[in-house]
Design a protein around this motif. Structure first.
Motif, PDB file in Angstrom:
ATOM      1  N   ALA A 271      39.860  41.749  43.839  1.00  0.00           N
ATOM      2  CA  ALA A 271      40.952  41.084  43.616  1.00  0.00           C
ATOM      3  C   ALA A 271      41.679  41.861  45.536  1.00  0.00           C
ATOM      4  O   ALA A 271      41.479  41.361  46.183  1.00  0.00           O
ATOM      5  N   VAL A 272      42.036  42.812  44.988  1.00  0.00           N
ATOM      6  CA  VAL A 272      42.486  43.827  45.958  1.00  0.00           C
ATOM      7  C   VAL A 272      42.056  44.396  47.343  1.00  0.00           C
ATOM      8  O   VAL A 272      42.407  43.833  48.539  1.00  0.00           O
TER       9      VAL A 272
ATOM     10  N   GLY B  78      38.217  37.822  47.081  1.00  0.00           N
ATOM     11  CA  GLY B  78      38.897  38.249  46.308  1.00  0.00           C
ATOM     12  C   GLY B  78      39.924  37.091  45.178  1.00  0.00           C
ATOM     13  O   GLY B  78      40.187  37.381  44.296  1.00  0.00           O
ATOM     14  N   ASP B  79      40.282  36.390  46.319  1.00  0.00           N
ATOM     15  CA  ASP B  79      40.920  34.981  44.896  1.00  0.00           C
ATOM     16  C   ASP B  79      40.554  34.480  44.059  1.00  0.00           C
ATOM     17  O   ASP B  79      40.773  34.170  43.473  1.00  0.00           O
ATOM     18  N   VAL B  80      39.060  34.112  44.020  1.00  0.00           N
ATOM     19  CA  VAL B  80      38.021  33.819  43.327  1.00  0.00           C
ATOM     20  C   VAL B  80      37.337  34.246  42.997  1.00  0.00           C
ATOM     21  O   VAL B  80      37.258  34.699  41.444  1.00  0.00           O
ATOM     22  N   GLU B  81      35.941  34.919  43.328  1.00  0.00           N
ATOM     23  CA  GLU B  81      34.875  35.962  42.997  1.00  0.00           C
ATOM     24  C   GLU B  81      35.840  36.688  41.471  1.00  0.00           C
ATOM     25  O   GLU B  81      35.228  36.606  40.333  1.00  0.00           O
TER      26      GLU B  81
ATOM     27  N   PRO C  94      27.858  40.725  51.326  1.00  0.00           N
ATOM     28  CA  PRO C  94      28.773  41.491  51.739  1.00  0.00           C
ATOM     29  C   PRO C  94      29.544  42.176  51.184  1.00  0.00           C
ATOM     30  O   PRO C  94      29.551  42.877  50.480  1.00  0.00           O
ATOM     31  N   PRO C  95      30.655  41.581  50.345  1.00  0.00           N
ATOM     32  CA  PRO C  95      31.707  42.274  50.224  1.00  0.00           C
ATOM     33  C   PRO C  95      30.658  42.508  49.022  1.00  0.00           C
ATOM     34  O   PRO C  95      30.723  44.025  48.112  1.00  0.00           O
ATOM     35  N   ASN C  96      29.616  42.296  48.067  1.00  0.00           N
ATOM     36  CA  ASN C  96      29.411  43.245  47.202  1.00  0.00           C
ATOM     37  C   ASN C  96      28.934  43.987  47.133  1.00  0.00           C
ATOM     38  O   ASN C  96      28.645  45.205  46.592  1.00  0.00           O
TER      39      ASN C  96
ATOM     40  N   ALA D 208      37.983  35.598  38.955  1.00  0.00           N
ATOM     41  CA  ALA D 208      37.513  34.723  37.750  1.00  0.00           C
ATOM     42  C   ALA D 208      36.720  35.741  37.394  1.00  0.00           C
ATOM     43  O   ALA D 208      36.381  35.362  36.059  1.00  0.00           O
ATOM     44  N   ASN D 209      36.441  37.238  37.605  1.00  0.00           N
ATOM     45  CA  ASN D 209      36.097  37.990  36.852  1.00  0.00           C
ATOM     46  C   ASN D 209      36.121  38.966  36.454  1.00  0.00           C
ATOM     47  O   ASN D 209      35.604  40.000  36.618  1.00  0.00           O
ATOM     48  N   LEU D 210      37.965  39.396  36.330  1.00  0.00           N
ATOM     49  CA  LEU D 210      38.572  39.930  35.921  1.00  0.00           C
ATOM     50  C   LEU D 210      38.393  41.540  36.295  1.00  0.00           C
ATOM     51  O   LEU D 210      37.710  42.073  35.490  1.00  0.00           O
ATOM     52  N   SER D 211      38.591  41.456  38.113  1.00  0.00           N
ATOM     53  CA  SER D 211      38.492  42.593  38.871  1.00  0.00           C
ATOM     54  C   SER D 211      39.199  42.450  38.924  1.00  0.00           C
ATOM     55  O   SER D 211      39.066  42.589  40.725  1.00  0.00           O
TER      56      SER D 211
END
Length: 357
Positions: A27-28, A14-17, A52-54, A20-23
């Motif tokens: 992030a939330v 949430g903090d980085v990926e 797992p997040p994806n 960085a990719n404008l979502s």
């Protein structure tokens, strides 16, 4: 993966990926799942080697596409939603996941992350062009590792815009904009004599379930990516590349050996080597070096730079590498720095060759 490590992964994601990719929505979601044992338990059902997040968020995205009446859909621009990301969306995510747990788990347990980001072709093009130039304008025999639906295998059927610079097929419905940072890639489209992809689970653009999964892997705010994917799918349907289902280590050697004699063999991988175990990465390296004893070949790597240059950070912006393999040895050079989704490119045409140790 223990819950504490998985929670850290989601929080970092949430903090980085996502940022960085404008979502903002993801992030939330990253932080929401990180602090929720029940959702972490669901995410832990992802196949080994899959992020797992994806997987979790794509499974939710796919479910919402078939259940647009659910309140959470109002936060997905990809589904026509307009609500901004916030903690209310996090609460709805939890509610949805628990309500549809039995529908989501089969998807989480079986699906692979196979994002077929077509704008990455704008970053691959300069690398491919440099290989063609290096090989004295020989046509390319393309072999993609983990092609998903093969959209990037037809890079030569698209139009490119690097700022004011226009390259490629001006009649193509796929127009890829990539902001140049520094020099614009003043290259021409190489000739492609053959193209094939090798995947343990290639996605079929004639199969609506596979197409739905491709769309679900895109991030909710990225409606431009969705439009590009839909346009590329139509192009690929008219001229589908050969996609081979099976073990890379069994199929790749024969594809390299059977490539046209006049061609420069170009193997490439975009954001797939991160799913390889250390043993698989070592085996891939050894196989490529052994194949280079039979004929010269090239490798393009976008994402997971650690395979090329150990110690490279694995998150944030990416590097694109070109490797030249011949007579059992290899050299590599940097083609560009780039956004992981191809939104911008910092071309490095004067990057020197270095030995691949």
């Amino acid at each position: 993966m223990p819950d504490d490590r998985l929670g850290t992964l989601f929080r970092y994601w949430g903090d980085v990926e996502a940022m960085a990719n404008l979502s903002p929505l993801y992030a939330v979601f990253g932080h929401a799942v990180a602090d929720d044992p029940e959702l972490l338990t669901m995410a832990a059902e992802a196949l080994s080697g899959q992020p797992p997040p994806n997987v979790l968020f794509a499974a939710v995205h796919a479910l919402l596409a078939t259940h647009p009446q659910e309140p959470l859909a109002a936060y997905y621009a990809s589904l026509g939603g307009t609500k901004p990301a916030g903690q209310d969306a996090a609460a709805l995510l939890r509610e949805l996941c628990l309500k549809y747990r039995q529908d989501l788990l089969p998807v989480i347990r079986t699906r692979l992350v196979q994002t077929n980001e077509v704008r990455r072709s704008a970053v691959l093009l300069p690398a491919f062009a440099s290989i063609a130039a290096e090989a004295q304008d020989a046509p390319l025999a393309l072999i993609e590792i983990g092609p998903s639906a093969g959209l990037n295998l037809l890079f030569d059927r698209y139009q490119y815009r690097y700022g004011p610079l226009r390259i490629g097929d001006t009649e193509s419905p796929v127009v890829l904009d990539s902001e140049p940072r520094g020099l614009a890639p003043a290259v021409s489209i190489p000739t492609v004599v053959s193209r094939a992809g090798i995947d343990i689970n290639p996605l079929d653009i004639r199969n609506e379930e596979d197409v739905a999964w491709l769309r679900a892997l895109l991030w909710p705010e990225h409606t431009d990516r969705l439009e590009l994917m839909n346009a590329a799918i139509e192009v690929v349907r008219s001229e589908p590349p050969e996609l081979l289902r099976g073990d890379l280590f069994e199929l790749l050697p024969e594809r390299v050996r059977s490539a046209p004699a006049e061609a420069a063999v170009c193997v490439f991988a975009t954001f797939v080597l991160n799913q390889f175990s250390p043993a698989m990465l070592l085996r891939l390296r050894e196989m490529l070096l052994n194949l280079s004893l039979e004929r010269q070949l090239y490798l393009v790597v976008m994402g997971f730079s650690d395979f090329v240059e150990p110690g490279t950070p694995r998150a944030g912006d990416t590097k694109v590498w070109v490797l030249r393999l011949k007579a059992g040895a290899a050299e590599y050079k940097l083609s560009s720095f780039a956004n992981p989704h191809g939104r911008w490119i910092d071309w490095q045409p004067d990057s020197p060759w270095k030995p691949w140790l």
